[in-house]
Design an enzyme around this catalytic site. Structure first.
Site, PDB file in Angstrom:
ATOM      1  N   TYR A  30     -14.532 -10.195   9.876  1.00  0.00           N
ATOM      2  CA  TYR A  30     -13.097 -10.421  10.098  1.00  0.00           C
ATOM      3  C   TYR A  30     -12.690 -11.796   9.570  1.00  0.00           C
ATOM      4  O   TYR A  30     -11.669 -11.936   8.882  1.00  0.00           O
ATOM      5  CB  TYR A  30     -12.794 -10.284  11.590  1.00  0.00           C
ATOM      6  CG  TYR A  30     -11.323 -10.252  11.937  1.00  0.00           C
ATOM      7  CD1 TYR A  30     -10.540  -9.131  11.665  1.00  0.00           C
ATOM      8  CD2 TYR A  30     -10.713 -11.337  12.568  1.00  0.00           C
ATOM      9  CE1 TYR A  30      -9.199  -9.095  12.006  1.00  0.00           C
ATOM     10  CE2 TYR A  30      -9.374 -11.313  12.906  1.00  0.00           C
ATOM     11  CZ  TYR A  30      -8.613 -10.183  12.625  1.00  0.00           C
ATOM     12  OH  TYR A  30      -7.273 -10.153  12.955  1.00  0.00           O
TER      13      TYR A  30
ATOM     14  N   SER B 105      -4.774 -14.294   9.976  1.00  0.00           N
ATOM     15  CA  SER B 105      -5.150 -14.509  11.373  1.00  0.00           C
ATOM     16  C   SER B 105      -5.634 -15.942  11.490  1.00  0.00           C
ATOM     17  O   SER B 105      -6.078 -16.541  10.503  1.00  0.00           O
ATOM     18  CB  SER B 105      -6.290 -13.568  11.779  1.00  0.00           C
ATOM     19  OG  SER B 105      -6.868 -13.970  13.015  1.00  0.00           O
TER      20      SER B 105
HETATM   21  P1  NAD Z   1      -3.375  -2.411  15.852  1.00  0.00           P
HETATM   22  O1  NAD Z   1      -4.778  -1.922  15.848  1.00  0.00           O
HETATM   23  O2  NAD Z   1      -2.485  -2.105  17.001  1.00  0.00           O
HETATM   24  O3  NAD Z   1      -2.632  -1.952  14.504  1.00  0.00           O
HETATM   25  C1  NAD Z   1      -3.290  -1.832  13.278  1.00  0.00           C
HETATM   26  C2  NAD Z   1      -2.736  -0.605  12.577  1.00  0.00           C
HETATM   27  O4  NAD Z   1      -3.328  -0.527  11.272  1.00  0.00           O
HETATM   28  C3  NAD Z   1      -3.102   0.704  13.299  1.00  0.00           C
HETATM   29  O5  NAD Z   1      -1.927   1.452  13.552  1.00  0.00           O
HETATM   30  C4  NAD Z   1      -4.038   1.415  12.337  1.00  0.00           C
HETATM   31  O6  NAD Z   1      -3.904   2.829  12.359  1.00  0.00           O
HETATM   32  C5  NAD Z   1      -3.600   0.832  11.003  1.00  0.00           C
HETATM   33  N1  NAD Z   1      -4.653   0.967   9.994  1.00  0.00           N
HETATM   34  C6  NAD Z   1      -5.965   0.666  10.117  1.00  0.00           C
HETATM   35  N2  NAD Z   1      -6.626   0.982   9.002  1.00  0.00           N
HETATM   36  C7  NAD Z   1      -5.715   1.490   8.141  1.00  0.00           C
HETATM   37  C8  NAD Z   1      -5.778   1.997   6.803  1.00  0.00           C
HETATM   38  N3  NAD Z   1      -6.949   2.055   6.137  1.00  0.00           N
HETATM   39  N4  NAD Z   1      -4.650   2.427   6.219  1.00  0.00           N
HETATM   40  C9  NAD Z   1      -3.476   2.393   6.888  1.00  0.00           C
HETATM   41  N5  NAD Z   1      -3.346   1.935   8.150  1.00  0.00           N
HETATM   42  C10 NAD Z   1      -4.456   1.482   8.765  1.00  0.00           C
HETATM   43  O7  NAD Z   1      -3.487  -3.999  15.651  1.00  0.00           O
HETATM   44  P2  NAD Z   1      -2.345  -5.129  15.606  1.00  0.00           P
HETATM   45  O8  NAD Z   1      -2.642  -6.070  16.704  1.00  0.00           O
HETATM   46  O9  NAD Z   1      -1.005  -4.535  15.495  1.00  0.00           O
HETATM   47  O10 NAD Z   1      -2.764  -5.855  14.251  1.00  0.00           O
HETATM   48  C11 NAD Z   1      -1.983  -5.835  13.084  1.00  0.00           C
HETATM   49  C12 NAD Z   1      -2.481  -6.921  12.133  1.00  0.00           C
HETATM   50  O11 NAD Z   1      -2.408  -8.189  12.781  1.00  0.00           O
HETATM   51  C13 NAD Z   1      -3.937  -6.769  11.690  1.00  0.00           C
HETATM   52  O12 NAD Z   1      -4.056  -7.115  10.320  1.00  0.00           O
HETATM   53  C14 NAD Z   1      -4.668  -7.777  12.544  1.00  0.00           C
HETATM   54  O13 NAD Z   1      -5.853  -8.207  11.949  1.00  0.00           O
HETATM   55  C15 NAD Z   1      -3.633  -8.863  12.643  1.00  0.00           C
HETATM   56  N6  NAD Z   1      -3.789  -9.768  13.781  1.00  0.00           N
HETATM   57  C16 NAD Z   1      -3.663  -9.311  15.063  1.00  0.00           C
HETATM   58  C17 NAD Z   1      -3.809 -10.189  16.125  1.00  0.00           C
HETATM   59  C18 NAD Z   1      -3.691  -9.709  17.538  1.00  0.00           C
HETATM   60  O14 NAD Z   1      -4.106 -10.447  18.431  1.00  0.00           O
HETATM   61  N7  NAD Z   1      -3.152  -8.542  17.804  1.00  0.00           N
HETATM   62  C19 NAD Z   1      -4.078 -11.537  15.882  1.00  0.00           C
HETATM   63  C20 NAD Z   1      -4.203 -11.974  14.564  1.00  0.00           C
HETATM   64  C21 NAD Z   1      -4.037 -11.076  13.525  1.00  0.00           C
END
Ligand code: NAD
Length: 271
Positions: free
Chosen positions: A166, A153
């Site tokens: 985070y 991120s």
């Molecule tokens: P999201 O919450 O929609 O998806 C995250 C998924 O991870 C969920 O489906 C959840 O059930 C799963 N998860 C959580 N804990 C888990 C575990 N212990 N075992 C298995 N699965 C697990 O979020 P997203 O936006 O799709 O984010 C995905 C990745 O991208 C994350 O690592 C997040 O930190 C990163 N990210 C997101 C953004 C953003 O703005 N959306 C920006 C930077 C980084």
């Protein structure tokens, strides 16, 4: 190209979430078979249903990435069902609570580290073992050892306010990416990180604007709608990135077009 990833299989953790799902669509649309791992079985089943239109094979496995044994079993089951894994998108993650450093709750700090650091390690280790010993691989001279993308991120590049755990976890992901890239280069396995900043619409975007507003810090307004604008105004391109733009970055890093790129952190941030 329609067949860019034909004959390949991608394993995606957090495959039920916004970015995992968008990436699954991107790869299936380019001909790849898809393995989804997530805790959320109903949402994973919905994504699998949506992917049917691409006529590729899809497997879904319930897996808690914080549990090493769960991860090992999921990889074994995935290979049994789909035959091979070429790409691993190490994407499952948790944003943590939003609180100032002096008030950050210890249990949540641990939870963030367990999912975003220990979980990423478990997947990285299983992926490395699997890609390294893949039974179908011919000698590595042709460069084909597979590829791993770890989801970091921009919070792992510049620590944002009120996100202590985070930020720590995503800095760690970038560090693990650099070390793993060196450790796995001899096996032809490339390891890169991807760092989005503000991506939306989606669950994490809505959650962060609401929770940053609620902290009451000098950095953000108390009204989430105002926070949205404050955040967008901090982006040189003055807009959010889309989920598809994140998936495009993953596709590039996995593809042969990135064949000489490893240990790199690709920032998808609008500047
Ligand atoms: P999201 O919450 O929609 O998806 C995250 C998924 O991870 C969920 O489906 C959840 O059930 C799963 N998860 C959580 N804990 C888990 C575990 N212990 N075992 C298995 N699965 C697990 O979020 P997203 O936006 O799709 O984010 C995905 C990745 O991208 C994350 O690592 C997040 O930190 C990163 N990210 C997101 C953004 C953003 O703005 N959306 C920006 C930077 C980084």
């Amino acid at each position: 190209a329609q067949d860019r990833f034909a004959g390949k299989t991608i394993l995606i953790t957090g495959g039920a979430g916004d970015i995992g799902k968008a990436t699954a669509h991107r790869f299936a649309g380019d001909g790849a078979d898809v393995v989804l791992l997530d805790l959320n079985e109903p949402k994973m089943a919905d994504v699998a249903e949506e992917l049917k239109k691409y006529n590729v094979s899809v497997g879904t496995f319930r897996c808690d990435v914080t549990v090493c044994d769960d991860v090992a079993k999921a990889f074994t089951s995935a290979v049994e069902q789909l035959g091979r894994i070429d790409y691993v998108f190490n994407n499952a993650g948790y944003q943590g609570v939003f609180a100032k450093t002096d008030e950050y709750p210890e249990d949540d700090f641990q939870k963030v580290i367990d999912i975003n650091v220990v979980g990423v390690f478990h997947i990285l280790k299983a992926a490395a073992q699997h890609l390294r010993f893949s039974p179908w691989e011919t000698p590595r001279a042709n460069g084909g050892g597979g590829a791993i993308v770890n989801m970091a991120s921009y919070a792992g590049v510049v620590g944002p306010p009120n996100m202590l755990a985070y930020a720590a976890s995503k800095f760690a992901v970038i560090g693990m990416t650099q070390t793993a890239a060196k450790d796995l280069a001899p096996y032809g396995i490339r390891v890169n990180a991807l760092s989005p900043a503000l991506i939306g619409p989606g669950y994490m975007w809505t959650r962060q604007t609401e929770l940053q507003a609620a902290v009451g810090s000098q950095y953000f307004d108390a009204n989430p709608k105002v926070v949205e604008q404050q955040m967008i105004d901090s982006v040189p391109m003055r807009r959010l990135g889309s989920l598809e733009e994140v998936a495009n970055g993953v596709a590039f890093l996995m593809s042969d077009e990135a064949s000489y790129i490893t240990g790199f952190n690709l920032e998808v941030t609008g500047g």
